[in-house]
Design a protein around this motif. Structure first.
Motif, short mmCIF file in Angstrom:
data_model
loop_
_atom_site.label_atom_id
_atom_site.label_comp_id
_atom_site.label_asym_id
_atom_site.label_seq_id
_atom_site.Cartn_x
_atom_site.Cartn_y
_atom_site.Cartn_z
N ASN A 1 30.66 41.48 35.89
CA ASN A 1 30.89 41.67 34.45
C ASN A 1 32.36 41.92 34.12
OD1 ASN A 1 28.14 41.43 33.91
ND2 ASN A 1 27.79 43.61 34.31
N GLU A 2 33.17 42.13 35.13
CA GLU A 2 34.56 42.43 34.88
C GLU A 2 35.44 41.19 35.02
OE1 GLU A 2 35.61 46.98 35.41
OE2 GLU A 2 35.51 45.97 37.34
N ASN A 3 36.57 41.25 34.39
CA ASN A 3 37.55 40.17 34.45
C ASN A 3 37.99 39.96 35.89
OD1 ASN A 3 39.71 38.45 34.21
ND2 ASN A 3 40.91 39.77 32.85
N PRO A 4 37.83 38.76 36.46
CA PRO A 4 38.24 38.52 37.85
C PRO A 4 39.72 38.83 38.09
CG PRO A 4 36.90 36.70 37.04
CD PRO A 4 37.20 37.56 35.86
N ALA A 5 40.53 38.73 37.06
CA ALA A 5 41.96 39.00 37.24
C ALA A 5 42.23 40.46 37.58
CB ALA A 5 42.72 38.63 35.97
N LEU A 6 41.25 41.34 37.35
CA LEU A 6 41.45 42.75 37.69
C LEU A 6 41.57 42.95 39.20
CD1 LEU A 6 38.98 44.39 35.16
CD2 LEU A 6 41.48 44.62 35.18
N ARG B 1 34.15 38.33 42.92
CA ARG B 1 35.31 38.25 43.81
C ARG B 1 35.00 39.04 45.07
NH1 ARG B 1 40.06 36.72 40.92
NH2 ARG B 1 41.23 36.86 42.88
N PHE B 2 35.32 38.43 46.22
CA PHE B 2 35.10 39.06 47.52
C PHE B 2 36.46 39.21 48.20
CE2 PHE B 2 34.26 38.59 52.15
CZ PHE B 2 33.41 39.67 52.32
N TYR B 3 36.78 40.44 48.65
CA TYR B 3 38.07 40.66 49.30
C TYR B 3 37.95 41.86 50.25
CZ TYR B 3 38.78 44.32 45.71
OH TYR B 3 38.66 45.42 44.91
N HIS C 1 50.56 44.56 34.75
CA HIS C 1 49.77 43.34 34.99
C HIS C 1 49.03 43.04 33.69
CE1 HIS C 1 46.81 40.53 36.59
NE2 HIS C 1 47.58 40.43 37.67
N PRO C 2 49.03 41.78 33.27
CA PRO C 2 48.39 41.44 31.99
C PRO C 2 46.94 41.88 31.89
CG PRO C 2 49.67 39.59 32.82
CD PRO C 2 49.67 40.62 33.90
N ALA C 3 46.20 41.84 33.03
CA ALA C 3 44.77 42.18 32.99
C ALA C 3 44.54 43.65 32.65
CB ALA C 3 44.12 41.85 34.33
N LEU C 4 45.56 44.48 32.80
CA LEU C 4 45.39 45.92 32.57
C LEU C 4 45.70 46.32 31.13
CD1 LEU C 4 47.12 47.27 35.80
CD2 LEU C 4 44.68 46.82 35.44
N LEU C 5 46.47 45.51 30.45
CA LEU C 5 46.98 45.94 29.14
C LEU C 5 45.89 46.04 28.09
CD1 LEU C 5 50.35 43.98 29.08
CD2 LEU C 5 49.93 46.35 29.76
N ASP C 6 44.89 45.18 28.16
CA ASP C 6 43.81 45.24 27.17
C ASP C 6 42.47 45.57 27.82
OD1 ASP C 6 43.49 42.91 28.57
OD2 ASP C 6 43.26 41.61 26.81
N ARG C 7 42.52 46.20 28.99
CA ARG C 7 41.28 46.51 29.70
C ARG C 7 40.50 47.58 28.96
NH1 ARG C 7 40.31 48.69 35.96
NH2 ARG C 7 38.11 48.03 36.02
N GLY D 1 45.05 58.97 52.80
CA GLY D 1 44.69 57.76 52.08
C GLY D 1 44.39 58.01 50.62
N LEU D 2 44.93 57.17 49.76
CA LEU D 2 44.58 57.12 48.35
C LEU D 2 43.92 55.77 48.14
CD1 LEU D 2 47.97 58.56 47.29
CD2 LEU D 2 45.85 59.55 46.46
N ILE D 3 42.64 55.78 47.85
CA ILE D 3 41.86 54.54 47.91
C ILE D 3 41.20 54.24 46.57
CG2 ILE D 3 41.46 54.86 50.38
CD1 ILE D 3 38.59 55.74 49.68
N ASP D 4 40.53 53.06 46.53
CA ASP D 4 39.73 52.61 45.39
C ASP D 4 40.54 52.54 44.10
OD1 ASP D 4 37.84 51.80 43.65
OD2 ASP D 4 36.42 53.43 44.02
N PHE D 5 41.22 51.41 43.93
CA PHE D 5 42.03 51.17 42.74
C PHE D 5 41.23 50.43 41.66
CE2 PHE D 5 45.09 52.69 45.54
CZ PHE D 5 46.34 52.81 44.95
N GLY D 6 39.90 50.56 41.71
CA GLY D 6 39.05 49.82 40.80
C GLY D 6 39.11 50.27 39.36
N ASP D 7 39.63 51.48 39.11
CA ASP D 7 39.76 51.97 37.72
C ASP D 7 41.19 51.88 37.24
OD1 ASP D 7 37.10 52.43 37.62
OD2 ASP D 7 37.20 54.60 37.66
N LEU D 8 42.00 51.08 37.88
CA LEU D 8 43.39 50.89 37.48
C LEU D 8 43.45 50.51 36.01
CD1 LEU D 8 45.87 51.00 39.43
CD2 LEU D 8 45.87 48.50 39.35
#
Length: 773
Positions: free
Chosen positions: A59-64, A108-110, A149-155, A225-232
């Motif tokens: 459901n999220e923008n792949p660019a994230l 997206r898989f990474y 990053h453009p994907a973050l500005l209107d997230r 470790g500082l992990i999980d940047f999914g809420d950037l």
């Protein structure tokens, strides 16, 4: 993704194994990892290497995902020692791959490296650990400062506290045992009162979710470790600290200690602004409140929703109640304490403050104006009182480049965070400062002794003069002021309430051409006034003494601000030197370009003293004093005594002094002070022409004396009218002082940043006050 639902991917473990081999060429043992709306598994191969494989929410923008990967690389380049995951490229060199779920949706898989250690939420933490965590959050924010990053500005993200209205609309989902009324009030207050403030705060890309399970600790609880940047997200910087505090406080016990330590650690890296401190409690509360609502909603919508968030203490009503009980006022006081700021107190009346002051600072409160002013802030040429009224400050000579000058404050703050020690260690700042001061004298006085105030500087100059000459006598101006030490109080007759001048001190006439025995127009006026030095030296000789020194304030401030009289100071210096004495130029008030054209006041008299003493303005209010003299005089003194000042010349003071010199030089303030002084002086003379009570107007550069008299013929002073005028000017919004033997001189000493526009304001306010007198 503003929906409160998660709708996380649901791939099998076999699916992960197939995808890991196909896209990254790795295999091993898979272990499911917790995730709110993505799906994660850790894979460890037979050699012990481990990665986290991630399937992003469809459901999220792949660019994230691209934004997260770019952010990780940015952090690694800016702060390589900050432990964040590294991206594992796919077999074809890409950062990620697009995969399709059974329902046809694309994800997206990474993969990123797995950082070894324990999650902070499972560790026993003490105050030092929380300080370290706070500092780590600030370091991460600092590393992300330049990343966009453009994907973050209107997230749009439900965990973004700016979406609190969405949570407020679903408060009815809370279980019966939850504090629904308090949560409703909290979110209502946040949306109504806090959201409008947020656009004015520092904003940038932030992590958005640094909590106890996105933070990995290693041996000794060091951050591993500082992990999980999914809420950037691009949001107010303070959100990271507020959310972290809200998440780390999972129980009432020790909540205050966690708040204090974590904020202290954060502030040690990134100093918090007061506006950020003011909303920090609301951010903590909103984080806990929204967490409770989101979890309740998801459980109600999806009974199979993974319970790990609640299991780990997120959204615990007990923590919310604990913070609610601590309250905003106490919490904010803790935050201010952690940041080294004084607590905000309820506003006391002027009368109450005076009575408190009498109890602890003596029964004779030495304050300006009637009634006194309660100042709470300074900005450039302005002072602001407790009621928020602004006053044009034409009196305080200490902040010579203006109240709270950002360059001076920045230099002090920066150096304080690095090192502050004394001159028994080598340091470059104090040497650079000494060299620049010496150069400003034309190379005549290049040796510096560092102390903390003008009083101390004059005291040390006096001791040096006695050591060099072997003489005990001291000469000063009538009604002079030079400081508060015992030795210097002796040459400060303006401060003496009672008693006689000490036996080793002689005073000489001030060159007052308006009221003194020799008036303007008298032939050889300078020589006649200077001749009084012969009388003083003869008087010392009669008592069996010779002068060690004469001390002169180049602008004769306490004598009513007297413009330089050509030849006067030169004749005084010549006479004293002929009698075996040395010459001290007290530049505390007249130096640093205040008199315009020249940097030092004594340069307007065409002389070179044996000592220049500075204090007050040298550090723009930071305690800094210096004696400049010839190297042989300093060496002679140090051979006789072990002179050392613990704080004199410390790193922070030197940084402040250098910043003041930079501001004056870069702003061309010496020249501007002269121009503004001439403009202001012309305006004051115009006022004199219109208001008969003004007998004389004098200027020593950007220092002005306005003498009030009842009669222009007999010059009868008007001290009561002077006091009243000063208070009327205060009512108009202009701050000045009084001076002179008779207390009938209005004294004005604006900062060097004073401009012609400020002069116009001051003249208008003074004109209105004179009309009311």
């Amino acid at each position: 993704m503003t929906s409160l639902g998660a709708d996380a991917p649901r791939f099998s473990q076999d699916d992960f194994a197939t995808l890991a081999m196909r896209h990254h060429g790795v295999s091993g043992t898979l272990t499911p990892l917790s995730s709110e709306r993505d799906q994660n598994m850790m894979l460890r191969d037979e050699r012990g290497r481990a990665w986290v494989f991630k399937i992003a929410n469809a459901n999220e923008n792949p660019a994230l995902v691209d934004a997260q990967i770019a952010a990780l690389r940015h952090v690694q380049s800016v702060d390589p020692l900050l432990p964040v995951p590294h991206v594992l490229p796919t077999v074809n060199g890409s950062d990620s791959a697009m995969i399709k779920a059974a329902d046809g949706r694309l994800h997206r898989f990474y993969a990123v490296t797995f950082l070894e250690g324990e999650v902070a939420g499972a560790c026993r933490l003490d105050a030092a650990d929380y300080r370290r965590i706070g500092a780590g959050i600030a370091r991460l924010g600092r590393a992300l400062r330049g990343f966009t990053h453009p994907a973050l500005l209107d997230r749009r993200l439900v965990w973004d506290l700016r979406e609190a209205a969405a949570a407020l609309a679903k408060v009815d989902c809370l279980p019966e045992a939850a504090p629904a009324a308090e949560v409703t009030h909290c979110l209502g207050h946040f949306t109504t009162n806090v959201l409008p403030i947020l656009p004015g705060l520092r904003a940038q890309t932030i992590h958005g979710d640094v909590h106890g399970h996105n933070l990995i600790l290693g041996p000794g609880n060091a951050i591993a470790g500082l992990i999980d940047f999914g809420d950037l997200i691009h949001a107010p910087l303070i959100f990271d600290l507020g959310s972290a505090l809200g998440d780390f406080i999972a129980r009432p016990e020790g909540a205050a200690d966690i708040m204090l330590s974590m904020v202290e650690g954060y502030n040690s890296v990134t100093p918090l602004e007061e506006a950020e401190i003011d909303v920090l409690y609301d951010l903590m509360m909103a984080r806990q409140a929204t967490t409770m609502v989101i979890l309740a909603y998801r459980i109600a919508e999806d009974p199979e929703f993974p319970p790990y968030l609640a299991d780990h203490g997120f959204g615990a009503p007990e923590a919310f109640r604990a913070l609610h009980a601590i309250g905003r006022e106490h919490s904010t006081a803790l935050f201010r304490r952690a940041c080294g700021l004084p607590p905000r107190r309820s506003r006391a009346s002027v009368g109450e403050l005076i009575e408190r002051r009498k109890r602890v600072m003596g029964s004779r409160p030495y304050v300006f104006y009637d009634p006194p002013l309660h100042m709470v802030k300074g900005e450039g040429v302005w002072l602001i009182d407790a009621e928020g009224r602004r006053y044009l400050d034409c009196y305080n000579n200490v902040p010579i480049v203006g109240h709270c000058h950002p360059r001076v404050i920045g230099a002090i703050d920066h150096q304080m965070r690095i090192l502050n020690t004394n001159t028994r260690y080598l340091g470059e700042q104090v040497l650079e400062y000494a060299e620049r001061l010496g150069a400003s004298t034309g190379g005549a006085l290049t040796a510096c002794a560092f102390v903390n105030s003008g009083s101390e500087a004059n005291d040390i100059a006096w001791r040096m003069a006695r050591a060099w000459t072997g003489n005990p006598g001291f000469i000063c101006q009538d009604f002079a002021y030079h400081g508060i030490t015992e030795a210097i109080d002796a040459v400060s007759p303006s401060a003496m309430r009672q008693g006689e001048t000490p036996g080793h001190v002689r005073t000489i006439l001030a060159p007052d051409g308006y009221r003194g025995p020799y008036r303007h127009g008298t032939s050889d006026m300078a020589a006649r006034y200077a001749g009084d030095a012969d009388r003083a030296i003869a008087s010392l000789a009669k008592a069996g003494m010779a002068p060690a020194a004469v001390i002169v304030d180049s602008a004769f401030m306490t004598n009513g601000i007297l413009a330089p009289l050509p030849g006067y100071v030169a004749a005084i210096f010549e006479t004293v030197r002929a009698a075996g004495g040395l010459c001290i130029a007290d530049e505390v008030q007249s130096g640093f370009g205040r008199m315009g054209e020249h940097f030092w006041g004594y340069q307007h008299h065409g002389v070179t003293p044996d000592f220049v003493t500075i204090g007050k303005p040298a550090g723009n209010g930071h305690p800094l004093g210096v004696v400049l003299t010839r190297p042989e005089i300093l060496d002679h003194f140090c051979n006789q005594t072990a002179f050392f000042s613990t704080f004199g010349g410390n790193n922070v003071s030197a940084a402040a002094g250098l910043a003041v010199l930079d501001v004056i030089e870069d702003g061309d303030h010496v020249r501007q002070a002269g121009e503004t002084a001439r403009y202001m002086f012309a305006g004051l003379r115009n006022l004199k022409a219109r208001h008969p009570i003004i007998g004389d107007v004098r200027s020593a550069g950007l220092a002005f004396g306005i003498e009030l008299v009842h009669d222009h013929a007999d010059l009868s002073p008007a001290p009561q009218e002077t006091d009243r005028l000063v208070n009327l000017m205060r009512e108009e919004g202009l701050l000045v002082g009084t001076e002179g033997v008779h207390g009938n001189i209005v004294k004005m000493r604006p900062p060097l940043i004073f401009q012609t526009g400020h002069a116009d304001l001051a003249l208008q306010m003074m004109d209105r006050a004179l009309a009311r007198l």
